[in-house]
Design a protein around this motif. Sequence first.
Motif, PDB file in Angstrom:
ATOM      1  N   TYR A   1       3.762   9.634   6.840  1.00  0.00           N
ATOM      2  CA  TYR A   1       3.030   8.425   7.203  1.00  0.00           C
ATOM      3  C   TYR A   1       1.723   8.832   7.874  1.00  0.00           C
ATOM      4  CZ  TYR A   1       6.802   5.088   6.300  1.00  0.00           C
ATOM      5  OH  TYR A   1       7.745   4.291   5.696  1.00  0.00           O
ATOM      6  N   LYS A   2       0.632   8.200   7.469  1.00  0.00           N
ATOM      7  CA  LYS A   2      -0.664   8.448   8.107  1.00  0.00           C
ATOM      8  C   LYS A   2      -1.373   7.113   8.275  1.00  0.00           C
ATOM      9  CE  LYS A   2      -4.592  11.640   7.865  1.00  0.00           C
ATOM     10  NZ  LYS A   2      -4.134  12.460   9.001  1.00  0.00           N
ATOM     11  N   ASN A   3      -1.728   6.794   9.511  1.00  0.00           N
ATOM     12  CA  ASN A   3      -2.376   5.516   9.839  1.00  0.00           C
ATOM     13  C   ASN A   3      -1.571   4.322   9.308  1.00  0.00           C
ATOM     14  OD1 ASN A   3      -4.545   6.948  11.002  1.00  0.00           O
ATOM     15  ND2 ASN A   3      -5.596   7.079   9.038  1.00  0.00           N
ATOM     16  N   GLY A   4      -0.249   4.434   9.404  1.00  0.00           N
ATOM     17  CA  GLY A   4       0.618   3.331   8.995  1.00  0.00           C
ATOM     18  C   GLY A   4       0.864   3.228   7.503  1.00  0.00           C
ATOM     19  N   ILE A   5       0.356   4.184   6.709  1.00  0.00           N
ATOM     20  CA  ILE A   5       0.534   4.170   5.257  1.00  0.00           C
ATOM     21  C   ILE A   5       1.465   5.309   4.853  1.00  0.00           C
ATOM     22  CG2 ILE A   5      -0.613   4.344   3.005  1.00  0.00           C
ATOM     23  CD1 ILE A   5      -1.337   1.820   4.536  1.00  0.00           C
ATOM     24  N   PHE A   6       2.408   5.013   3.964  1.00  0.00           N
ATOM     25  CA  PHE A   6       3.309   6.053   3.482  1.00  0.00           C
ATOM     26  C   PHE A   6       2.704   6.754   2.276  1.00  0.00           C
ATOM     27  CE2 PHE A   6       6.821   7.427   0.648  1.00  0.00           C
ATOM     28  CZ  PHE A   6       7.362   8.412   1.473  1.00  0.00           C
ATOM     29  N   TYR A   7       2.642   8.072   2.384  1.00  0.00           N
ATOM     30  CA  TYR A   7       2.164   8.909   1.278  1.00  0.00           C
ATOM     31  C   TYR A   7       3.331   9.749   0.766  1.00  0.00           C
ATOM     32  CZ  TYR A   7      -2.522   7.639   2.827  1.00  0.00           C
ATOM     33  OH  TYR A   7      -3.649   6.945   3.169  1.00  0.00           O
ATOM     34  N   GLU A   8       3.624   9.584  -0.508  1.00  0.00           N
ATOM     35  CA  GLU A   8       4.721  10.292  -1.137  1.00  0.00           C
ATOM     36  C   GLU A   8       4.243  11.642  -1.662  1.00  0.00           C
ATOM     37  OE1 GLU A   8       6.957   9.176  -5.106  1.00  0.00           O
ATOM     38  OE2 GLU A   8       7.576   7.790  -3.510  1.00  0.00           O
ATOM     39  N   GLU A   9       5.128  12.614  -1.650  1.00  0.00           N
ATOM     40  CA  GLU A   9       4.780  13.936  -2.175  1.00  0.00           C
ATOM     41  C   GLU A   9       4.183  13.809  -3.586  1.00  0.00           C
ATOM     42  OE1 GLU A   9       6.911  18.255  -3.167  1.00  0.00           O
ATOM     43  OE2 GLU A   9       8.002  16.701  -2.068  1.00  0.00           O
ATOM     44  N   ASN A  10       3.073  14.519  -3.793  1.00  0.00           N
ATOM     45  CA  ASN A  10       2.308  14.545  -5.060  1.00  0.00           C
ATOM     46  C   ASN A  10       1.383  13.341  -5.266  1.00  0.00           C
ATOM     47  OD1 ASN A  10       3.259  17.079  -5.952  1.00  0.00           O
ATOM     48  ND2 ASN A  10       5.155  16.108  -6.679  1.00  0.00           N
ATOM     49  N   ASP A  11       1.381  12.387  -4.326  1.00  0.00           N
ATOM     50  CA  ASP A  11       0.363  11.343  -4.375  1.00  0.00           C
ATOM     51  C   ASP A  11      -1.020  11.997  -4.289  1.00  0.00           C
ATOM     52  OD1 ASP A  11       2.272   9.395  -4.455  1.00  0.00           O
ATOM     53  OD2 ASP A  11       1.802   8.510  -2.509  1.00  0.00           O
ATOM     54  N   LEU A  12      -2.020  11.268  -4.747  1.00  0.00           N
ATOM     55  CA  LEU A  12      -3.401  11.745  -4.644  1.00  0.00           C
ATOM     56  C   LEU A  12      -4.237  10.748  -3.853  1.00  0.00           C
ATOM     57  CD1 LEU A  12      -4.082  12.928  -8.322  1.00  0.00           C
ATOM     58  CD2 LEU A  12      -3.650  14.391  -6.329  1.00  0.00           C
ATOM     59  N   LEU A  13      -5.206  11.274  -3.112  1.00  0.00           N
ATOM     60  CA  LEU A  13      -6.218  10.456  -2.466  1.00  0.00           C
ATOM     61  C   LEU A  13      -7.563  10.875  -3.047  1.00  0.00           C
ATOM     62  CD1 LEU A  13      -5.677  10.062   1.391  1.00  0.00           C
ATOM     63  CD2 LEU A  13      -6.064   8.247  -0.276  1.00  0.00           C
ATOM     64  N   LYS A  14      -8.254   9.936  -3.674  1.00  0.00           N
ATOM     65  CA  LYS A  14      -9.599  10.211  -4.174  1.00  0.00           C
ATOM     66  C   LYS A  14     -10.593   9.623  -3.181  1.00  0.00           C
ATOM     67  CE  LYS A  14     -11.462   7.788  -7.551  1.00  0.00           C
ATOM     68  NZ  LYS A  14     -11.963   7.265  -8.851  1.00  0.00           N
ATOM     69  N   MET A  15     -11.424  10.473  -2.606  1.00  0.00           N
ATOM     70  CA  MET A  15     -12.399  10.012  -1.625  1.00  0.00           C
ATOM     71  C   MET A  15     -13.680   9.565  -2.326  1.00  0.00           C
ATOM     72  SD  MET A  15     -10.668  10.171   1.023  1.00  0.00           S
ATOM     73  CE  MET A  15     -12.005   9.483   2.004  1.00  0.00           C
ATOM     74  N   GLU A  16     -14.034   8.319  -2.106  1.00  0.00           N
ATOM     75  CA  GLU A  16     -15.271   7.769  -2.662  1.00  0.00           C
ATOM     76  C   GLU A  16     -16.217   7.484  -1.498  1.00  0.00           C
ATOM     77  OE1 GLU A  16     -13.651   5.803  -6.796  1.00  0.00           O
ATOM     78  OE2 GLU A  16     -14.243   4.443  -5.183  1.00  0.00           O
ATOM     79  N   ALA A  17     -17.231   8.317  -1.363  1.00  0.00           N
ATOM     80  CA  ALA A  17     -18.159   8.223  -0.241  1.00  0.00           C
ATOM     81  C   ALA A  17     -19.589   8.104  -0.742  1.00  0.00           C
ATOM     82  CB  ALA A  17     -18.015   9.452   0.664  1.00  0.00           C
ATOM     83  N   ILE A  18     -20.444   7.563   0.105  1.00  0.00           N
ATOM     84  CA  ILE A  18     -21.875   7.483  -0.173  1.00  0.00           C
ATOM     85  C   ILE A  18     -22.582   8.366   0.845  1.00  0.00           C
ATOM     86  CG2 ILE A  18     -23.895   5.971  -0.245  1.00  0.00           C
ATOM     87  CD1 ILE A  18     -21.937   5.554  -2.535  1.00  0.00           C
ATOM     88  N   VAL A  19     -23.243   9.410   0.349  1.00  0.00           N
ATOM     89  CA  VAL A  19     -23.953  10.338   1.236  1.00  0.00           C
ATOM     90  C   VAL A  19     -25.430   9.961   1.282  1.00  0.00           C
ATOM     91  CG1 VAL A  19     -22.289  12.185   0.798  1.00  0.00           C
ATOM     92  CG2 VAL A  19     -24.340  12.002  -0.640  1.00  0.00           C
ATOM     93  N   ALA A  20     -26.162  10.623   2.183  1.00  0.00           N
ATOM     94  CA  ALA A  20     -27.577  10.304   2.385  1.00  0.00           C
ATOM     95  C   ALA A  20     -28.381  10.425   1.090  1.00  0.00           C
ATOM     96  CB  ALA A  20     -28.165  11.225   3.459  1.00  0.00           C
ATOM     97  N   GLU A  21     -28.104  11.450   0.293  1.00  0.00           N
ATOM     98  CA  GLU A  21     -28.855  11.636  -0.954  1.00  0.00           C
ATOM     99  C   GLU A  21     -28.610  10.486  -1.934  1.00  0.00           C
ATOM    100  OE1 GLU A  21     -31.273  13.813  -1.542  1.00  0.00           O
ATOM    101  OE2 GLU A  21     -30.932  14.315   0.562  1.00  0.00           O
TER     102      GLU A  21
END
Length: 334
Positions: A269-289
């Motif tokens: 559990y991270k920040n109240g969310i359950f993450y199961e083994e082999n789950d993926l998190l894709k980070m979508e960010a906007i950088v300065a460029e």
Amino acid sequence: MKKNILMGFVFFLLLSCSKKEAPVVSFYYWKTIFRLSQTEKEVLEDNNVRKLYIRYFDIGLHPQTQEPIPISPIRFQENMTRFTVVPVVFIKNKVMLQPNLDIDDLVEKTFRLIAEMNKKNKIDGQEIQIDCDWTLSSKDNYLKFIEKFKKRSQKKLSATIRLHQVKYFKKTKIPNVDSGVLMYYNMGSIAPDSLNSVYDPKIAARYLKSLKNYPLPLDFALPVYSWGVHIRNQKVIGLRSKINIEALKADKNFEQTSAVFFQVKHSNYKNGIFYEENDLLKMEAIVAEDLKQMGEELHENIAQQPKEIIFYDLDEFNLKNYEKNIFEQVISCF
């Protein structure tokens, strides 16, 4: 010789007078309690921000009656006299899809709630903004709502505009507002692939040339946020906001497998969310460029200079990811 010098001086004056004035920096505020952190106050001060577009409430449908209802109205915990406040009402498209929608009633209740909130918080608002991603199916109800709301409010009215509504405006039509704000983000599909749904230059390129043909004056909203796309068995199961990437890298339950993907090594559990083994998190960010590229490509394709660049949204968690003068750099592109 003197004549040439005089002509050169006149030309210089004309050139100086025709120089476009840079747009000002504004922000959207999208929380349910208005309370500024020290970092947020500093960003507003450093960028001479005088106008805030504040989400007052959403309008959705009651789960039982399917009648339109206000959702999560904002509560103010600070004095707002130092800002020009533009109330923003986000109307879910499913409201406008209702076949028997009582538009007059919706207009009246929306206007009254805004007026009550302004009065309670001593806000003298001269503009209201309606945020709705209307479609061909909801177009008729939405355009009628805008017409009636403008007459009822007797205030300046603006509306958010999406890229597809710019390119295909002859089909989607143009709301009868004083100006629009092009939401230059959330361009792609939220998917398990490696693409960034918030900003994709290839998708943007399909629409940019349409800007010069759009009849409504436009300002631009640019993103300063990131989120994680939670993926399980190649299916998106949710969006996770406010993820600290450095903390994620240090967490032994996660392993960074590429520039944008983290894989769950151990169920947790991270920040109240359950993450199961082999789950993926894709980070979508906007950088300065990304922001500077957005500014440049918009500038190259606009019919007229925007008055404002509105950043979405004012949140300390987002702001700390950017250098102090990033907003100045972006507006200098115009």
